[in-house]
Design a protein around this motif. Structure first.
Motif, PDB file in Angstrom:
ATOM      1  N   UNK A 163      46.311  32.162  50.875  1.00 19.04           N
ATOM      2  CA  UNK A 163      45.441  31.117  51.412  1.00 19.04           C
ATOM      3  C   UNK A 163      44.546  31.623  52.535  1.00 19.04           C
ATOM      4  N   UNK A 164      45.120  32.122  53.621  1.00 16.30           N
ATOM      5  CA  UNK A 164      44.320  32.492  54.799  1.00 16.30           C
ATOM      6  C   UNK A 164      43.322  33.609  54.495  1.00 16.30           C
ATOM      7  N   UNK A 196      42.671  35.497  37.092  1.00 14.54           N
ATOM      8  CA  UNK A 196      43.952  35.096  37.669  1.00 14.54           C
ATOM      9  C   UNK A 196      45.053  34.877  36.631  1.00 14.54           C
ATOM     10  N   UNK A 197      44.758  34.217  35.482  1.00 15.98           N
ATOM     11  CA  UNK A 197      45.839  33.996  34.513  1.00 15.98           C
ATOM     12  C   UNK A 197      46.462  35.288  33.997  1.00 15.98           C
ATOM     13  N   UNK A 198      45.670  36.349  33.919  1.00 17.58           N
ATOM     14  CA  UNK A 198      46.210  37.622  33.435  1.00 17.58           C
ATOM     15  C   UNK A 198      47.259  38.140  34.413  1.00 17.58           C
ATOM     16  N   UNK A 199      46.918  38.090  35.710  1.00 17.99           N
ATOM     17  CA  UNK A 199      47.870  38.509  36.746  1.00 17.99           C
ATOM     18  C   UNK A 199      49.093  37.596  36.719  1.00 17.99           C
ATOM     19  N   UNK A 200      48.846  36.288  36.612  1.00 12.27           N
ATOM     20  CA  UNK A 200      49.939  35.316  36.618  1.00 12.27           C
ATOM     21  C   UNK A 200      50.853  35.490  35.404  1.00 12.27           C
ATOM     22  N   UNK A 227      36.980  34.425  49.707  1.00 12.76           N
ATOM     23  CA  UNK A 227      36.336  33.566  48.710  1.00 12.76           C
ATOM     24  C   UNK A 227      35.058  32.933  49.262  1.00 12.76           C
ATOM     25  N   UNK A 228      35.098  32.482  50.505  1.00  9.78           N
ATOM     26  CA  UNK A 228      33.895  31.905  51.113  1.00  9.78           C
ATOM     27  C   UNK A 228      32.769  32.928  51.171  1.00  9.78           C
ATOM     28  N   UNK A 229      33.124  34.174  51.478  1.00 11.32           N
ATOM     29  CA  UNK A 229      32.138  35.246  51.500  1.00 11.32           C
ATOM     30  C   UNK A 229      31.596  35.513  50.101  1.00 11.32           C
ATOM     31  N   UNK A 230      32.473  35.506  49.111  1.00 15.09           N
ATOM     32  CA  UNK A 230      32.051  35.752  47.733  1.00 15.09           C
ATOM     33  C   UNK A 230      31.062  34.701  47.261  1.00 15.09           C
ATOM     34  N   UNK A 271      45.344  35.624  44.213  1.00 11.95           N
ATOM     35  CA  UNK A 271      45.560  34.269  43.707  1.00 11.95           C
ATOM     36  C   UNK A 271      46.361  34.256  42.411  1.00 11.95           C
ATOM     37  N   UNK A 272      46.241  35.318  41.615  1.00  8.49           N
ATOM     38  CA  UNK A 272      47.054  35.398  40.408  1.00  8.49           C
ATOM     39  C   UNK A 272      48.532  35.498  40.724  1.00  8.49           C
ATOM     40  N   UNK A 273      48.843  36.050  41.893  1.00  6.41           N
ATOM     41  CA  UNK A 273      50.238  36.177  42.339  1.00  6.41           C
ATOM     42  C   UNK A 273      50.722  34.913  43.048  1.00  6.41           C
ATOM     43  N   UNK A 274      49.808  34.030  43.416  1.00 10.64           N
ATOM     44  CA  UNK A 274      50.174  32.839  44.176  1.00 10.64           C
ATOM     45  C   UNK A 274      51.049  31.884  43.374  1.00 10.64           C
ATOM     46  N   UNK A 275      50.843  31.847  42.049  1.00 10.15           N
ATOM     47  CA  UNK A 275      51.564  30.872  41.233  1.00 10.15           C
ATOM     48  C   UNK A 275      53.051  31.190  41.140  1.00 10.15           C
TER      49      UNK A 275
END
Length: 292
Positions: A228-229, A254-258, A235-238, A18-22
């Motif tokens: 997403x997929x 996530x912001x650190x990765x982003x 995420x639902x499992x987490x 998710x950090x890479x998604x942005x």
């Protein structure tokens, strides 16, 4: 015997994805409008999840379907468009930073609406993480004075939706398989996405001949499969194996990765933002502790 560290593995995987998604959203916008991006992302993801998870839909109790509908729109449909709109004006790293409001909203909603208890130590962790996030936001606005921060409201709105979705899954969909939740969500939102795409101007000659279209579609495909997929199922499992607060703490890392992706793409970064990132990690550690 369950591995107590497995939730941390899920957390790290989600943070990287998710950090890479942005940055993927930012690159996708080079050849697509935000509405086209949101629609295509939803359609691509829906095709993937329904193709692998359709079989599991029969196991979902009838009483759960209304929550899957609400979860689908709050956790996937609207945010896909809101983040794309936001990143037409603000940096990808800033969008990720603002997304860190999710854990704070999760605690507030969990306590006030869904009656899910949080310990004092978890609350302390959220506060520490929020301070780090505030520093990141303030430094980001100072480094990027030309950005229109009114568009940050689209991200903040998404964080409220994500927080509600986390609590809905924890309270009402705890006994539904993660893949079934994800596939069930897209049963409801893939058709509205198709309608939006049809009226978005995507099929005009101007858009179809856009020089960056194929590249943008490639980025959307990566975003849909991983961001997403796959990430939605993980995420639902987490959420099911931890707490809503811990699961939403993925937005702290996530912001650190982003930011790393943002720096590589020419976005600004300062030492103070690095120190703020350390505070965020401390907040994650504190928020997962169960003892008071």
């Amino acid at each position: 015997m369950k591995n107590p560290n497995i939730k941390w593995i899920y957390l790290i995987i989600l943070s990287v994805i998710w950090g890479s998604s942005f940055i993927l959203i930012k690159k996708s916008l080079l050849g697509l409008s935000p509405y086209q991006l949101g629609a295509i992302r939803t359609i691509f993801t829906g095709i993937i999840l329904l193709s692998v998870g359709f079989y599991h839909l029969k196991d979902i109790p009838k009483s759960k379907w209304k929550w899957l509908l609400i979860s689908g729109f709050l956790g996937s449909f609207f945010p896909a468009f809101l983040f794309a709109i936001a990143e037409t004006e603000i940096d990808s790293a800033v969008a990720s930073i603002l997304n860190s409001l999710v854990p704070l909203n999760t605690i507030i909603m969990g306590f006030t609406i869904f009656k899910i208890a949080s310990t004092r130590r978890q609350i302390l962790g959220i506060i520490v993480g929020f301070i780090g996030t505030a520093i990141l936001i303030l430094k980001g606005s100072g480094l990027n004075p030309n950005q229109n921060y009114l568009y940050a409201g689209f991200v903040i709105t998404s964080t409220l939706m994500y927080a509600a979705n986390v609590n809905i899954i924890k309270r009402y969909l705890q006994d539904v398989k993660p893949l079934a939740i994800a596939a069930g969500n897209y049963i409801f939102i893939i058709i509205p996405a198709l309608i939006i795409l049809l009226f978005s101007g995507f099929f005009t000659s101007e858009r179809l001949n856009h020089p960056n279209l194929l590249q943008s579609l490639g980025f959307v495909a990566i975003l849909s499969v991983f961001g997403t997929a796959i990430a939605k199922v993980v995420f639902n499992k987490l959420i099911q194996i931890s707490t809503p607060v811990f699961a939403s703490s993925v937005t702290y890392i996530m912001p650190i990765i982003a930011l790393v992706w943002g720096v590589l793409d020419g976005e600004s970064f300062s030492i103070m933002q690095g120190l703020a990132a350390v505070l965020i990690l401390i907040g994650v550690y504190l928020s997962h502790k169960r003892k008071v």
